[in-house]
Design a protein around this motif. Structure first.
Motif, mmCIF file in Angstrom:
data_model
loop_
_atom_site.group_PDB
_atom_site.id
_atom_site.type_symbol
_atom_site.label_atom_id
_atom_site.label_comp_id
_atom_site.label_asym_id
_atom_site.label_seq_id
_atom_site.Cartn_x
_atom_site.Cartn_y
_atom_site.Cartn_z
ATOM 1 N N GLN A 301 4.201 -5.485 -5.320
ATOM 2 C CA GLN A 301 2.970 -6.216 -5.038
ATOM 3 C C GLN A 301 3.092 -7.660 -5.545
ATOM 4 O O GLN A 301 2.311 -8.130 -6.369
ATOM 5 C CB GLN A 301 1.787 -5.501 -5.680
ATOM 6 N N LEU A 345 0.033 1.194 -7.048
ATOM 7 C CA LEU A 345 -0.643 0.232 -6.187
ATOM 8 C C LEU A 345 -2.058 0.021 -6.726
ATOM 9 O O LEU A 345 -2.619 0.886 -7.394
ATOM 10 C CB LEU A 345 -0.655 0.731 -4.747
ATOM 11 N N GLN A 350 -5.104 -0.179 -0.745
ATOM 12 C CA GLN A 350 -3.718 -0.624 -0.662
ATOM 13 C C GLN A 350 -2.767 0.560 -0.552
ATOM 14 O O GLN A 350 -1.750 0.487 0.148
ATOM 15 C CB GLN A 350 -3.368 -1.490 -1.879
ATOM 16 N N GLY A 405 4.058 -3.554 -1.253
ATOM 17 C CA GLY A 405 4.299 -2.271 -1.898
ATOM 18 C C GLY A 405 5.797 -2.091 -2.100
ATOM 19 O O GLY A 405 6.598 -2.946 -1.696
#
Length: 502
Positions: A301, A345, A350, A405
């Motif tokens: 991220q 995450l 997300q 991710g």
């Protein structure tokens, strides 16, 4: 056993978050609050004030007064320098506390909080660096171009009221990259942290107040993008917006700025390539570096992470083998556990987004490892296993769109020309890396890559080095001289020295 972070909450001494307006801490006008749920466990961690457009009006008005009639814009350079250095020292002294608060915010593990680019130390260095620019923001005295006896001069003056909008993934560095140059230049600020990373930012603000920052110079309104962020970026009394986040929000900020021609600095998304040539000094280390950037700490991220690996066919299998080994070594769990190296995450939205990209990727490449949500004691968190797709065409969705991710797309190439073409075949241009033992190739390729920052056999963010993107990765730069100049306006002054010129 069910994973919990509640004991850490108590030991850190987490307290309810409040707004800061004109030097006063308090609740939101309407009394609304936001409950933060930890991304690793789903547990409620704490509450903070959730502001409204009215709170933004109050904060901007305070910043406007502090700029238009307050002392900060005209504070002597020596005083401003001393305050910024004093604050940098406070950050370093409270580094452990801040890292613990971050672990409660976004679950970035303590083991990763010492990595320079995401560390409190890096943020302190940014403040020290910009403190050094305070007494160097000079203009020029130019010789007459036309006839006559006169002076032509330029001055740099603070731009005014700045709206600084932060993401959740790197609160220390990004707080510093926006607030430090703004304050150094003499601006006043209204800050909006991400609702998914608020407590650590509020503590940074408390320390800045402790360092002696005058009332109204920095104001904070917490809460979600709608209504807080929207009210801030559209406010007519805001002179500049500095934002780090998604391309979609960046586009909205550009649109919103048109009405008053706000100055805008944007650090947006990326689909950064890593080019691994056949003569890479250590293919295994290159693979570990790339996979580590996509899986460790922030779990991919990060907008600058090399989520595309362009690998020469000569070392393709070797790279994939080493990449799988690195992916297998990534550990998840309690962010306060020294053995944990990566985060979940940030939220369920997300999580669903990343899993959707992975499902799409199964038809666009060969799934080498990962691809699933982690269960067991991690089932309540937003954990996704490190995922690597091989044999991906560069036009595939997973090679073109920012996933945000722990997903790596590996694309083969045959020669340098193809590698450069593949690297530049993207709407983004934030970062890039290349691995080669050939110094000439390193310089040749780095100059041809359409990216704001290029790492050769390694990558680092430095306080004095400009950082930002080409193409749709943003506008402007953070770091270095270019960053502080972005918080100033350039003024020209003409002064005749004889009556003939008057």
């Amino acid at each position: 056993m069910t994973l919990t972070v509640q004991p850490h909450r108590e030991s850190v001494g987490l307290k309810a978050g409040r707004l800061l307006i004109d030097g006063q801490w308090g609740p939101a006008r309407e009394g609304a609050t936001w409950t933060h749920h930890h991304p690793a466990t789903g547990e409620p961690i704490g509450e903070f004030a959730s502001g409204s457009a009215a709170d933004v009006d109050d904060a901007v008005a305070a910043a406007r007064r502090a700029f238009d009639s307050g002392a900060w814009p005209s504070t002597r350079a020596g005083q401003r320098i001393a305050l910024l250095h004093r604050y940098a020292d406070l950050l370093r002294a409270h580094a452990d506390e801040l890292r613990a608060l971050q672990a409660l915010d976004n679950s970035v593990p303590l083991s990763f909080g010492g990595i320079y680019a995401t560390s409190v130390g890096a943020a302190a260095d940014v403040f020290d660096h910009h403190a050094g620019w305070v007494d160097k923001l000079g203009g020029q005295t130019l010789p007459p171009y036309q006839g006559g006896d006169h002076l032509a001069m330029t001055f740099r003056e603070p731009i005014g009221v700045v709206a600084a909008v932060l993401p959740w993934n790197a609160p220390f560095l990004l707080f510093a990259q926006k607030v430090a140059p703004a304050l150094a230049a003499g601006c006043t600020v209204v800050l909006k942290p991400s609702e998914y990373c608020t407590f650590s930012v509020l503590r940074m603000v408390e320390l800045l107040v402790e360092a002696g920052l005058p009332d109204g110079v920095l104001n904070v309104v917490t809460g979600p993008g709608d209504p807080v962020g929207e009210a801030l970026i559209t406010h007519p009394d805001v002179d500049k917006v500095s934002f780090t986040g998604s391309w979609a929000v960046g586009k909205r900020i550009v649109e919103a700025s048109a009405g008053t021609l706000k100055r805008v600095s944007l650090e947006l998304g990326g689909k950064s390539p890593a080019l691994v040539f056949g003569d890479a000094p250590n293919v295994g280390l290159a693979a570990a570096t790339v996979v580590g950037a996509v899986t460790m700490g922030l779990s991919g991220q990060a907008c600058v992470a090399n989520t595309r690996a362009l690998v020469h066919r000569e070392v393709y299998d070797e790279f994939l083998g080493a990449a799988q080994g690195m992916a297998a070594a990534i550990t998840y769990g309690d962010p306060f556990d020294a053995g944990v190296v990566s985060a979940p995450l940030i939220n369920e939205r997300q999580l669903e987004r990343v899993l959707g990209y992975i499902e799409r990727g199964k038809s666009e490449g060969r799934l080498v490892t990962g691809g699933e949500r982690l269960g067991g004691e991690l089932a309540a968190g937003n954990f996704v296993a490190p995922t690597i797709f091989a044999d991906v065409d560069n036009s595939a969705t997973i090679a073109q769109e920012e996933i945000f991710g722990p997903v790596l797309a590996v694309v083969p190439f045959s020669d340098e020309e193809e590698a450069v073409a593949l690297a530049n075949d993207t709407q983004y241009g934030l970062g890039a890396g290349l691995f080669t033992a050939d110094v000439q190739r390193a310089f040749r390729v780095s100059r041809r890559l359409r990216a704001g920052t290029v790492g050769i056999n390694g990558f680092q963010i430095e306080p004095h080095l400009p950082f930002g993107g080409f193409k749709q990765s943003g506008l402007g730069r953070e770091g270095g001289q270019s960053a502080i100049e972005a918080y100033t306006e350039l003024k020209s002054v003409f002064l005749p020295l004889t009556e003939e010129m008057m």
